[in-house]
Design a protein around this motif. Structure first.
Motif, PDB file in Angstrom:
ATOM      1  N   SER A 259       0.855  -1.186   0.000  1.00  9.89           N
ATOM      2  CA  SER A 259       0.000   0.000   0.000  1.00  9.89           C
ATOM      3  C   SER A 259       0.891   1.234   0.000  1.00  9.89           C
ATOM      4  N   TRP A 260       0.282   2.389  -0.251  1.00 10.13           N
ATOM      5  CA  TRP A 260       1.035   3.642  -0.207  1.00 10.13           C
ATOM      6  C   TRP A 260       1.543   3.919   1.210  1.00 10.13           C
ATOM      7  N   SER A 261       0.775   3.544   2.220  1.00 10.31           N
ATOM      8  CA  SER A 261       1.230   3.756   3.591  1.00 10.31           C
ATOM      9  C   SER A 261       2.442   2.884   3.911  1.00 10.31           C
ATOM     10  N   ALA A 262       2.484   1.663   3.358  1.00  5.67           N
ATOM     11  CA  ALA A 262       3.651   0.796   3.557  1.00  5.67           C
ATOM     12  C   ALA A 262       4.886   1.399   2.903  1.00  5.67           C
ATOM     13  N   LEU A 263       4.711   2.029   1.743  1.00 10.43           N
ATOM     14  CA  LEU A 263       5.837   2.673   1.090  1.00 10.43           C
ATOM     15  C   LEU A 263       6.316   3.871   1.909  1.00 10.43           C
ATOM     16  N   TRP A 264       5.385   4.635   2.466  1.00 12.34           N
ATOM     17  CA  TRP A 264       5.758   5.757   3.329  1.00 12.34           C
ATOM     18  C   TRP A 264       6.609   5.271   4.507  1.00 12.34           C
ATOM     19  N   GLU A 265       6.267   4.125   5.068  1.00 17.65           N
ATOM     20  CA  GLU A 265       6.972   3.621   6.250  1.00 17.65           C
ATOM     21  C   GLU A 265       8.445   3.321   5.964  1.00 17.65           C
ATOM     22  N   ILE A 266       8.769   2.848   4.768  1.00 23.22           N
ATOM     23  CA  ILE A 266      10.144   2.422   4.491  1.00 23.22           C
ATOM     24  C   ILE A 266      10.997   3.510   3.841  1.00 23.22           C
ATOM     25  N   GLU A 267      10.387   4.609   3.417  1.00 23.05           N
ATOM     26  CA  GLU A 267      11.139   5.661   2.744  1.00 23.05           C
ATOM     27  C   GLU A 267      11.758   6.636   3.746  1.00 23.05           C
ATOM     28  N   ASN A 268      12.821   7.314   3.323  1.00 24.97           N
ATOM     29  CA  ASN A 268      13.421   8.364   4.135  1.00 24.97           C
ATOM     30  C   ASN A 268      12.484   9.573   4.198  1.00 24.97           C
ATOM     31  N   LYS A 269      12.374  10.156   5.367  1.00 23.13           N
ATOM     32  CA  LYS A 269      11.414  11.240   5.578  1.00 23.13           C
ATOM     33  C   LYS A 269      12.132  12.530   5.946  1.00 23.13           C
ATOM     34  N   ASP A 270      11.481  13.656   5.666  1.00 26.10           N
ATOM     35  CA  ASP A 270      12.050  14.941   6.061  1.00 26.10           C
ATOM     36  C   ASP A 270      11.722  15.228   7.533  1.00 26.10           C
TER      37      ASP A 270
END
Length: 468
Positions: free
Chosen positions: A272-283
């Motif tokens: 899901s898009w939320s799963a992708l958000w979890e593993i990506e580097n964030k600002d």
């Protein structure tokens, strides 16, 4: 030696609008610099392995071949499934193909659309699993859980074997939250990764024992194969009679030889898009921003801009994904409902569920720039040395204007060369072809006009990619 089997199927629904039926997530570059399919093949470099074998459907065959060529990745063949029959038959096709080639390798079965962030740990787990596979065991990899995830199936471990794996006590369906919390606390459960390692002959032995209908259907399908450039085509009639079943249900839950080897490698199936958000580097605000994005007073959000500037103000915990022909805006907690959007698009027979505005072909790609009543405009890109099929249309005429590069055009009984700013006209019913004889990409604008402009108004007489 290990023979990787990469399962490259997919419906393209969970990461819509970026993924589509004709271009599902394994072909997308979502994490890192390579597509998920390319990353799956590249992470094998730490193993002693043969060139991977790929299994996909007819519709995706050119995308698979092109992604391997683009990264100069070798393969042992691309097996085309004429119809989808789930993972147990697909793996059987690969196992029969391996045995036909005179060896009995260990098959490392991998999905093409998983993210693995710690490739060293991945390879270490595979090497440990090979000790069990060499003794005739069927190994599945259990991901060490990091949260009480309700979106995954689980594997319960049994007795310890040689300090490297466990017998499989049970396969468990996706649990509710309370049950998942109990699994996590007990330490006896792993996420079911859908990755496996076993000898080709052992898998077929177990399949024949537990699901003989699948075994014999695949055996018949592989007894009559045709090779076509990069592709291996199995007997369609035989494979259509094969039952539809997963490897878990058909073999792993029934065999007494199942072993689970733990894997702690930063794994995600990016479901899901939320799963992708979890593993990506964030600002600093917890945002993941890709593309041309401006965010003000926005936090913990995933924003992906493909073509346009996307500005987001005063939002939290949202997903915004922009493509040329569709935009998704959702609460991060509701992104699983994107499947409902895709189903509605299918019901309404809209093109957005199936393909992007930009469509890839074996010769290059085209972008549907504009359309209206009785006309359509496309920007066409033809790779060096590539040629579209020799074809004819019953309902449309075409005007071609070269933007850059050189076009070799067959127009009826004439063949001409066109360069930048030159054009030609293809009347209705005239046999024609387009080729790029140069060393750089050919870009041209095509204006179609006529009573029907569908892609199925193509009569092919000759095609270098086997589509005639």
């Amino acid at each position: 030696m290990i023979l990787p089997i990469i399962m490259a199927g997919g419906s393209g629904s969970r990461l819509w609008p970026l993924s589509r039926q004709q271009f599902p997530k394994q072909f997308l570059t979502l994490h890192g610099e390579s597509s998920m399919l390319q990353a799956t093949a590249l992470r094998l470099s730490g193993l002693d392995h043969q060139a991977p074998m790929v299994i996909c459907n007819e519709e995706h065959r050119f995308a698979v071949a092109e992604q391997f060529r683009a990264n100069k990745i070798a393969n042992s063949g691309i097996i085309l499934e004429p119809v989808g029959r789930n993972t147990a038959p697909a793996i059987a096709l690969a196992a029969f193909k391996a045995l036909q080639e005179g060896s009995d390798p260990m098959l490392l079965v991998l999905a093409a659309d998983h993210v693995i962030q710690d490739e060293v740990s991945f390879c270490q787990s595979v090497n440990l699993a090979s000790e069990h596979a060499n003794t005739g065991k069927l190994v599945t990899f259990g991901i060490v859980p990091t949260a009480p995830e309700t979106g995954y199936g689980y594997i319960k471990r049994g007795e310890l074997i040689n300090d490297t794996g466990f017998t499989v006590a049970d396969f468990v369906e996706k649990p509710d939250l309370a049950t998942a919390e109990n699994y996590l606390e007990s330490g006896n459960y792993y996420w079911n990764s859908g990755m496996f390692l076993f000898k080709a002959s052992r898998y077929l032995d177990e399949l024949k024992s537990h699901q003989p209908d699948i075994y014999h259907a695949c055996e018949r399908a592989m007894a009559d194969i045709q090779s076509d450039v990069d592709f291996v085509r199995v007997n369609k009639a035989a494979f259509e009679l094969c039952p539809d079943d997963s490897i878990d249900y058909a073999v792993m839950e029934k065999t007494a030889q199942a072993v689970v080897v733990p894997m702690d490698c930063g794994w995600s199936d990016v479901g899901s898009w939320s799963a992708l958000w979890e593993i990506e580097n964030k600002d600093a605000s917890g945002n993941v921003c890709r593309g041309d994005v401006i965010s003000i007073d926005t936090s913990n959000s995933y924003i992906n801009a493909q073509e346009k500037l996307v500005a987001v103000i005063g939002l939290a915990d949202v997903v915004v994904v922009e493509t040329k022909d569709a935009i998704l805006v959702s609460k991060k907690s509701d992104v699983q409902k994107v499947k409902d959007i895709v189903n509605q698009l299918k019901t309404e027979d809209r093109s957005e569920f199936k393909s992007h505005r930009e469509v890839y072909r074996p010769w290059g790609k085209y972008d549907s720039v504009d359309s209206g009543e009785r006309f359509q405009v496309k920007r066409i890109t033809v790779k060096p040395g590539a040629k579209l099929s020799v074809q004819m249309h019953h309902h449309r005429a075409e005007h071609w204007v070269v933007v850059s590069g050189t076009a070799k055009v067959t127009n009826g009984d004439k063949t001409i060369l066109l360069t930048e700013n030159q054009s030609t006209y293809i009347p209705i019913g005239v046999i024609h072809a387009l080729e790029n004889p140069g060393k750089v990409e050919l870009e041209l604008i095509e204006v179609q006009s006529g009573s029907y402009l569908g892609e199925d108004d193509i009569v092919r007489f000759e095609d270098k990619y086997g589509r005639a």
